[in-house]
Design a protein around this motif. Structure first.
Motif, PDB file in Angstrom:
ATOM      1  N   MET A 125       0.826  -1.192   0.000  1.00  0.00           N
ATOM      2  CA  MET A 125       0.000   0.000   0.000  1.00  0.00           C
ATOM      3  C   MET A 125       0.872   1.258   0.000  1.00  0.00           C
ATOM      4  O   MET A 125       0.544   2.231  -0.668  1.00  0.00           O
ATOM      5  N   VAL A 126       1.945   1.236   0.755  1.00  0.00           N
ATOM      6  CA  VAL A 126       2.828   2.396   0.808  1.00  0.00           C
ATOM      7  C   VAL A 126       3.550   2.582  -0.528  1.00  0.00           C
ATOM      8  O   VAL A 126       3.847   3.703  -0.928  1.00  0.00           O
ATOM      9  N   GLY A 127       3.783   1.484  -1.230  1.00  0.00           N
ATOM     10  CA  GLY A 127       4.400   1.582  -2.554  1.00  0.00           C
ATOM     11  C   GLY A 127       3.500   2.285  -3.554  1.00  0.00           C
ATOM     12  O   GLY A 127       3.967   3.037  -4.415  1.00  0.00           O
ATOM     13  N   ILE A 128       2.193   2.064  -3.444  1.00  0.00           N
ATOM     14  CA  ILE A 128       1.244   2.742  -4.328  1.00  0.00           C
ATOM     15  C   ILE A 128       1.214   4.232  -4.024  1.00  0.00           C
ATOM     16  O   ILE A 128       1.167   5.067  -4.934  1.00  0.00           O
ATOM     17  N   VAL A 129       1.265   4.581  -2.753  1.00  0.00           N
ATOM     18  CA  VAL A 129       1.311   5.998  -2.360  1.00  0.00           C
ATOM     19  C   VAL A 129       2.567   6.655  -2.917  1.00  0.00           C
ATOM     20  O   VAL A 129       2.520   7.787  -3.411  1.00  0.00           O
ATOM     21  N   ALA A 130       3.687   5.942  -2.872  1.00  0.00           N
ATOM     22  CA  ALA A 130       4.934   6.476  -3.416  1.00  0.00           C
ATOM     23  C   ALA A 130       4.813   6.711  -4.920  1.00  0.00           C
ATOM     24  O   ALA A 130       5.260   7.743  -5.432  1.00  0.00           O
ATOM     25  N   ALA A 131       4.179   5.778  -5.620  1.00  0.00           N
ATOM     26  CA  ALA A 131       4.014   5.951  -7.069  1.00  0.00           C
ATOM     27  C   ALA A 131       3.132   7.154  -7.391  1.00  0.00           C
ATOM     28  O   ALA A 131       3.418   7.913  -8.325  1.00  0.00           O
ATOM     29  N   VAL A 132       2.085   7.352  -6.619  1.00  0.00           N
ATOM     30  CA  VAL A 132       1.205   8.505  -6.832  1.00  0.00           C
ATOM     31  C   VAL A 132       1.951   9.806  -6.556  1.00  0.00           C
ATOM     32  O   VAL A 132       1.824  10.786  -7.306  1.00  0.00           O
ATOM     33  N   LEU A 133       2.745   9.837  -5.494  1.00  0.00           N
ATOM     34  CA  LEU A 133       3.509  11.046  -5.175  1.00  0.00           C
ATOM     35  C   LEU A 133       4.543  11.347  -6.258  1.00  0.00           C
ATOM     36  O   LEU A 133       4.755  12.516  -6.605  1.00  0.00           O
ATOM     37  N   PHE A 134       5.189  10.304  -6.797  1.00  0.00           N
ATOM     38  CA  PHE A 134       6.132  10.524  -7.889  1.00  0.00           C
ATOM     39  C   PHE A 134       5.426  11.078  -9.118  1.00  0.00           C
ATOM     40  O   PHE A 134       5.953  11.948  -9.812  1.00  0.00           O
ATOM     41  N   PHE A 135       4.218  10.588  -9.402  1.00  0.00           N
ATOM     42  CA  PHE A 135       3.472  11.076 -10.552  1.00  0.00           C
ATOM     43  C   PHE A 135       3.069  12.530 -10.359  1.00  0.00           C
ATOM     44  O   PHE A 135       3.169  13.340 -11.295  1.00  0.00           O
ATOM     45  N   VAL A 136       2.650  12.899  -9.153  1.00  0.00           N
ATOM     46  CA  VAL A 136       2.284  14.290  -8.874  1.00  0.00           C
ATOM     47  C   VAL A 136       3.510  15.191  -9.004  1.00  0.00           C
ATOM     48  O   VAL A 136       3.431  16.291  -9.570  1.00  0.00           O
ATOM     49  N   ALA A 137       4.655  14.732  -8.500  1.00  0.00           N
ATOM     50  CA  ALA A 137       5.884  15.518  -8.627  1.00  0.00           C
ATOM     51  C   ALA A 137       6.276  15.689 -10.086  1.00  0.00           C
ATOM     52  O   ALA A 137       6.732  16.769 -10.496  1.00  0.00           O
ATOM     53  N   PHE A 138       6.081  14.637 -10.884  1.00  0.00           N
ATOM     54  CA  PHE A 138       6.371  14.739 -12.320  1.00  0.00           C
ATOM     55  C   PHE A 138       5.446  15.750 -12.995  1.00  0.00           C
ATOM     56  O   PHE A 138       5.887  16.551 -13.817  1.00  0.00           O
ATOM     57  N   LEU A 139       4.164  15.721 -12.650  1.00  0.00           N
ATOM     58  CA  LEU A 139       3.227  16.662 -13.257  1.00  0.00           C
ATOM     59  C   LEU A 139       3.549  18.107 -12.883  1.00  0.00           C
ATOM     60  O   LEU A 139       3.461  18.998 -13.725  1.00  0.00           O
TER      61      LEU A 139
END
Length: 55
Positions: free
Chosen positions: A1-15
Motif C-alpha cells: 500500500m505504501v508503494g502505491i502511495v509512493a508511485a502517486v507522489l512521484f506522478f504528482v511531482a512529475f506533473l
C-alpha cells in the motif's frame, strides 16, 4: 500500500515539474518527490505490506 502511495507522489511531482506549475515552497516538486522516496523506503523496509505475525 505504501508503494502505491509512493508511485502517486512521484506522478504528482512529475506533473508539477513537467507543467512548470509555480507552487509555494512547501508543495514544490522536490518536496513531493522526497515524500515519495520516504514512502518507497518505508515500503522496502516492510511497513504497510499487510503481513502480520500471528500467535
Amino acid at each position: 500500500m505504501v508503494g502505491i502511495v509512493a508511485a502517486v507522489l512521484f506522478f504528482v511531482a512529475f506533473l508539477i515539474n513537467a507543467a512548470d506549475v509555480s507552487t509555494n515552497d512547501v508543495f514544490s516538486s522536490t518536496n513531493v518527490m522526497l515524500l515519495g522516496l520516504m514512502c518507497l523506503a518505508l515500503h522496502m523496509a516492510g511497513v504497510g505490506t499487510g503481513w502480520s505475525r500471528r500467535r
